[in-house]
Design a protein around this motif. Structure first.
Motif, PDB file in Angstrom:
ATOM      1  N   TYR A   1      15.194   5.976  -1.207  1.00 19.71           N
ATOM      2  CA  TYR A   1      14.434   6.918  -0.384  1.00 19.71           C
ATOM      3  C   TYR A   1      14.495   8.284  -1.041  1.00 19.71           C
ATOM      4  O   TYR A   1      15.578   8.795  -1.356  1.00 19.71           O
ATOM      5  CB  TYR A   1      15.019   6.996   1.032  1.00 19.71           C
ATOM      6  CG  TYR A   1      14.171   7.819   1.983  1.00 19.71           C
ATOM      7  CD1 TYR A   1      13.121   7.229   2.693  1.00 19.71           C
ATOM      8  CD2 TYR A   1      14.409   9.170   2.173  1.00 19.71           C
ATOM      9  CE1 TYR A   1      12.343   7.978   3.566  1.00 19.71           C
ATOM     10  CE2 TYR A   1      13.628   9.927   3.040  1.00 19.71           C
ATOM     11  CZ  TYR A   1      12.602   9.317   3.734  1.00 19.71           C
ATOM     12  OH  TYR A   1      11.821  10.052   4.601  1.00 19.71           O
TER      13      TYR A   1
ATOM     14  N   HIS B   1      19.966  19.157   5.418  1.00 20.24           N
ATOM     15  CA  HIS B   1      19.059  18.032   5.661  1.00 20.24           C
ATOM     16  C   HIS B   1      19.732  16.662   5.516  1.00 20.24           C
ATOM     17  O   HIS B   1      19.709  15.847   6.428  1.00 20.24           O
ATOM     18  CB  HIS B   1      17.858  18.155   4.724  1.00 20.24           C
ATOM     19  CG  HIS B   1      16.794  17.137   4.949  1.00 20.24           C
ATOM     20  ND1 HIS B   1      16.255  16.889   6.185  1.00 20.24           N
ATOM     21  CD2 HIS B   1      16.170  16.278   4.093  1.00 20.24           C
ATOM     22  CE1 HIS B   1      15.348  15.930   6.084  1.00 20.24           C
ATOM     23  NE2 HIS B   1      15.281  15.533   4.824  1.00 20.24           N
TER      24      HIS B   1
ATOM     25  N   CYS C   1      13.219  11.894   8.461  1.00 20.23           N
ATOM     26  CA  CYS C   1      13.662  11.095   7.314  1.00 20.23           C
ATOM     27  C   CYS C   1      14.578   9.950   7.757  1.00 20.23           C
ATOM     28  O   CYS C   1      14.503   8.858   7.195  1.00 20.23           O
ATOM     29  CB  CYS C   1      14.343  11.978   6.276  1.00 20.23           C
ATOM     30  SG  CYS C   1      13.145  12.929   5.316  1.00 20.23           S
TER      31      CYS C   1
ATOM     32  N   CYS D   1      13.195  12.250  -0.647  1.00 20.39           N
ATOM     33  CA  CYS D   1      12.577  13.207   0.269  1.00 20.39           C
ATOM     34  C   CYS D   1      11.340  13.796  -0.401  1.00 20.39           C
ATOM     35  O   CYS D   1      11.416  14.342  -1.500  1.00 20.39           O
ATOM     36  CB  CYS D   1      13.562  14.322   0.626  1.00 20.39           C
ATOM     37  SG  CYS D   1      14.789  13.735   1.801  1.00 20.39           S
TER      38      CYS D   1
ATOM     39  N   ASN E   1       8.623  10.134   1.730  1.00 17.31           N
ATOM     40  CA  ASN E   1       7.926  10.591   2.939  1.00 17.31           C
ATOM     41  C   ASN E   1       7.041  11.797   2.659  1.00 17.31           C
ATOM     42  O   ASN E   1       7.243  12.521   1.673  1.00 17.31           O
ATOM     43  CB  ASN E   1       8.955  10.975   4.006  1.00 17.31           C
ATOM     44  CG  ASN E   1       9.716  12.207   3.587  1.00 17.31           C
ATOM     45  OD1 ASN E   1      10.430  12.185   2.600  1.00 17.31           O
ATOM     46  ND2 ASN E   1       9.537  13.287   4.302  1.00 17.31           N
TER      47      ASN E   1
ATOM     48  N   GLU F   1      20.828  13.847   8.253  1.00 16.53           N
ATOM     49  CA  GLU F   1      20.279  12.481   8.206  1.00 16.53           C
ATOM     50  C   GLU F   1      21.395  11.445   8.376  1.00 16.53           C
ATOM     51  O   GLU F   1      21.244  10.458   9.082  1.00 16.53           O
ATOM     52  CB  GLU F   1      19.587  12.230   6.866  1.00 16.53           C
ATOM     53  CG  GLU F   1      18.169  12.732   6.794  1.00 16.53           C
ATOM     54  CD  GLU F   1      17.497  12.222   5.526  1.00 16.53           C
ATOM     55  OE1 GLU F   1      17.568  11.015   5.237  1.00 16.53           O
ATOM     56  OE2 GLU F   1      16.920  13.044   4.807  1.00 16.53           O
TER      57      GLU F   1
HETATM   58 ZN    ZN Z   1      14.152  14.136   3.853  1.00 19.03          ZN
END
Ligand code: ZN
Ligand code: AMP
Length: 471
Positions: free
Chosen positions: A25, A236, A211, A27, A65, A240
Motif C-alpha cells: 500500500y 499519518h 487509508c 499513500c 489511494n 493508520e
Molecule cells: Zn495514507
C-alpha cells in the motif's frame, strides 16, 4: 531482497506473508493541485521498490489511494466555486499523465476516498464499539490515543513525558501536539456542499481513516508493505496503525518504508513553502520525463536529495553515454549473427553487482555504478571487434534485465505500446474495484463500455490487461 523497516529500524528480508504475493500500500496524492517533483520522488522510489520485487520473481499487488476529500481538497474546491468531484478530477487526470511520463508502472488499484465512505463509517463504528473512539459534542468522532497501548511504536515517541491529551481536528500536526485525532469530522460552514450522512450526523472522514479502510479492503487486515514519504510517518502512518490494529486486534503491516525528502536549498520541497516545481514546469523548460526520473532515482531513497538544474543537465549526459553504448551494441547485434552464445563474463559480473546493490535496501547509487561499469566494459569489448567477439544479444539482455528495475534505458528496436487513454484507464480502475467487490454485473458492464471505446480487456489471475482491438 533486504529492506530497511522503519518499524523495527532494521534491515530485513522481504518475504511475502502469504508465500506468493507482496501486498503493498502506497499513500497516494492529495488531488488538490498538480503533484510536485518532491511528491514524485516518493512515487519513483515506490516504483523502484515495486520493480525490484518483480526483479526477484515475487508477485505484487499494489494499491495507491487518491485522497479526494480532506481539508485541502475541500478548501480548493470551495475557493474555486466548483463541485469537489469536478475540482479533483483535473488533478487525478494530470497525476496519471505525469506517472506515464516518468515511466512509473501503474499500481493494480487506485481507490478514491470518496468511493469508500461506507467502509470508513463502518471502521469508525467498530472503533466506537471497541471503546477506543468517542463522539464529541459537535458530532465529530475522535480516536482516544490513551486507549491504544501501542500508540507511538512507529514514530518511537515516549508519550509518558509528552502526551498532552488535547484533541486535534486538523489532519496534519507535529509530534509536540499529539492528542486524540479526528476519525470523522462534523460538517462545518466552510465545508459548503461537501458532506455525507453518518450515524453521528452529516460530516466527512478524517484523512487517516481513509487509508486504513481502503488498505484493509483491498489487501486484507494484515499485509506486507506500506510506504510513503518520511513526512507521512507521523501522524499519518502512526494513526493508520492505531485505527487498524485497535479494530482488528491483528498486526496491520509487516514492513514500513519511508523515503527522505527532495529538498531545495536545504528545505523540503513543498506547496506551503512555495519552493516547488511540478513535472510540467520542468518539461516546459525542455527536460524529458526520462531525465527527471533519472535524477529522482539516482540517490539512495533514505538520503536527502537536493534538487538542482545541474543534476538534470548531468542526467542528459549520462543517458547519452548509455544510449550511445546500447546503440552500438544493437548495431553489432544486427550484424554479428551470434545469438546463442554465452553471456560475456564481464556483463554477468556487472549484473551480479547490480542485483546485490538493489537487493541491499534499494541501493540505487550502487546499481547505477554497476550499469556504468557495464557501459564501460561493453565499450571496451566493442573496441576489440572484430578480433575478439562476444554475444551482443546476451550483453543486451543484461542491459534489459537492469532496466526492469531502472526504467530509463531506450532500446532502439522497441516500438512503444500505444498509451491507454485516461478515459479507458479510469474505467479499468473502476472495473478492478468492481471485481474486488465481486460485482460481476458491473464488471461486465464496464468491459462492454471499454470495448465500445475500442479496447479489449483480458482477465488473468494476475489482474486485467488491455490491448487496442485489432492489434
Ligand atoms: Zn495514507
Ligand atoms: P501529499 O499529496 O502531500 O499527501 O503527498 C504525497 C506523497 O508525497 C507522500 O508520500 C509524501 O510523503 C510525499 N512527499 C511530499 N513532499 C515530498 C518531498 N519534498 N520529497 C519526497 N516526498 C514528498
Amino acid at each position: 531482497m533486504k529492506v530497511y523497516n522503519s518499524l523495527t529500524r532494521r534491515n530485513e528480508e522481504l518475504v511475502p506473508l502469504d508465500g506468493n504475493t507482496i501486498r503493498l500500500y502506497t499513500c497516494g496524492p492529495t488531488v488538490y493541485n498538480f503533484a510536485h517533483i518532491g511528491n514524485f520522488r516518493a512515487y519513483a522510489f515506490e516504483d523502484i521498490l515495486r520493480r525490484t520485487i518483480k526483479f526477484n520473481a515475487m508477485k505484487i499487488k499494489q494499491v495507491m489511494n487518491l485522497t479526494d476529500v480532506d481539508d485541502k481538497t475541500i478548501r480548493g474546491a470551495n475557493a474555486a466555486g466548483v463541485a469537489l468531484a469536478d475540482y479533483t478530477r483535473t488533478f487525478k487526470d494530470a497525476f496519471f499523465a505525469d506517472l506515464k511520463k516518468l515511466n512509473i508502472e501503474p499500481a493494480e488499484i487506485y481507490p478514491a476516498a470518496t468511493d469508500h465512505i461506507p467502509e470508513m463509517i463502518r471502521l469508525v463504528e467498530t472503533l466506537i464499539e471497541k471503546g477506543v473512539a468517542y463522539k464529541s459534542d459537535d458530532g465529530s468522532v475522535y480516536f482516544n490515543v490513551r486507549k491504544f497501548p501501542g500508540y507511538g511504536k512507529l514514530a518511537h515517541i515516549d508519550f509518558d513525558n509528552q502526551r498532552t491529551g488535547e484533541r486535534c481536528a486538523a489532519d496534519e500536526y507535529d509530534k509536540e501536539n499529539v492528542g486524540d485525532f479526528a476519525l470523522w469530522k462534523a460538517w462545518e460552514e466552510s465545508d459548503g456542499p461537501v458532506g455525507w450522512d453518518s450515524p453521528w450526523g452529516r460530516g466527512r472522514p478524517g484523512w487517516h481513516i481513509e487509508c486504513s479502510a481502503m488498505s484493509m479492503k483491498y489487501l486484507g487486515e494484515t499485509f506486507d508493505l506500506h510506504t510513503g514519504g518520511i513526512d507521512n510517518l507521523f501522524p499519518h502512518h502512526e494513526n493508520e496503525i492505531a485505527q487498524a490494529e485497535a479494530a482488528t486486534g491483528k498486526p496491520f503491516v509487516n514492513t514500513w518504508m519511508h523515503c527522505a525528502h527532495l529538498r531545495v536549498n536545504g528545505e523540503k520541497m513543498s506547496k506551503s513553502l512555495g519552493n516547488f516545481f511540478t513535472l510540467r514546469d520542468l518539461i516546459e523548460k525542455g527536460y524529458s520525463g526520462r531525465e527527471i526520473r533519472f535524477v529522482l532515482i539516482n540517490a539512495h531513497y533514505r538520503s536527502g536529495l537536493n534538487f538542482a538544474f545541474s543534476a538534470l543537465d548531468d542526467a542528459r549526459k549520462s543517458l547519452a553515454r548509455i544510449d550511445h553504448c546500447t546503440g552500438e551494441l544493437e548495431k553489432f547485434a544486427k550484424t554479428s549473427g551470434i545469438d546463442g552464445g554465452e553471456t560475456p563474463p564481464w556483463a554477468a559480473e556487472c549484473l551480479d553487482d547490480f542485483a546485490a546493490a538493489v537487493n541491499d535496501d534499494l541501493n540505487l547509487p550502487g546499481a547505477f555504478a554497476a550499469l556504468f561499469d557495464l557501459v564501460r566494459r561493453t565499450n571496451a569489448a566493442l573496441a576489440k571487434l572484430p578480433g575478439e567477439t562476444f554475444s551482443a544479444s546476451k550483453a543486451l539482455a543484461v542491459f534489459k534485465r537492469m532496466d526492469e528495475v531502472l526504467g530509463v534505458i531506450f532500446f532502439g528496436n522497441e516500438t512503444p505500446a500505444e498509451p491507454v487513454p485516461a478515459e479507458v484507464a479510469d474505467l479499468l480502475n473502476r472495473r478492478a474495484q468492481a471485481r474486488t467487490a465481486k460485482d460481476w454485473a458491473e464488471s461486465d458492464r464496464l468491459r462492454d463500455e471499454i470495448s465500445r471505446l475500442g479496447w479489449q480487456v483480458k482477465d488473468s489471475k494476475d489482474g486485467q490487461t488491455v490491448t487496442r482491438k485489432g492489434k
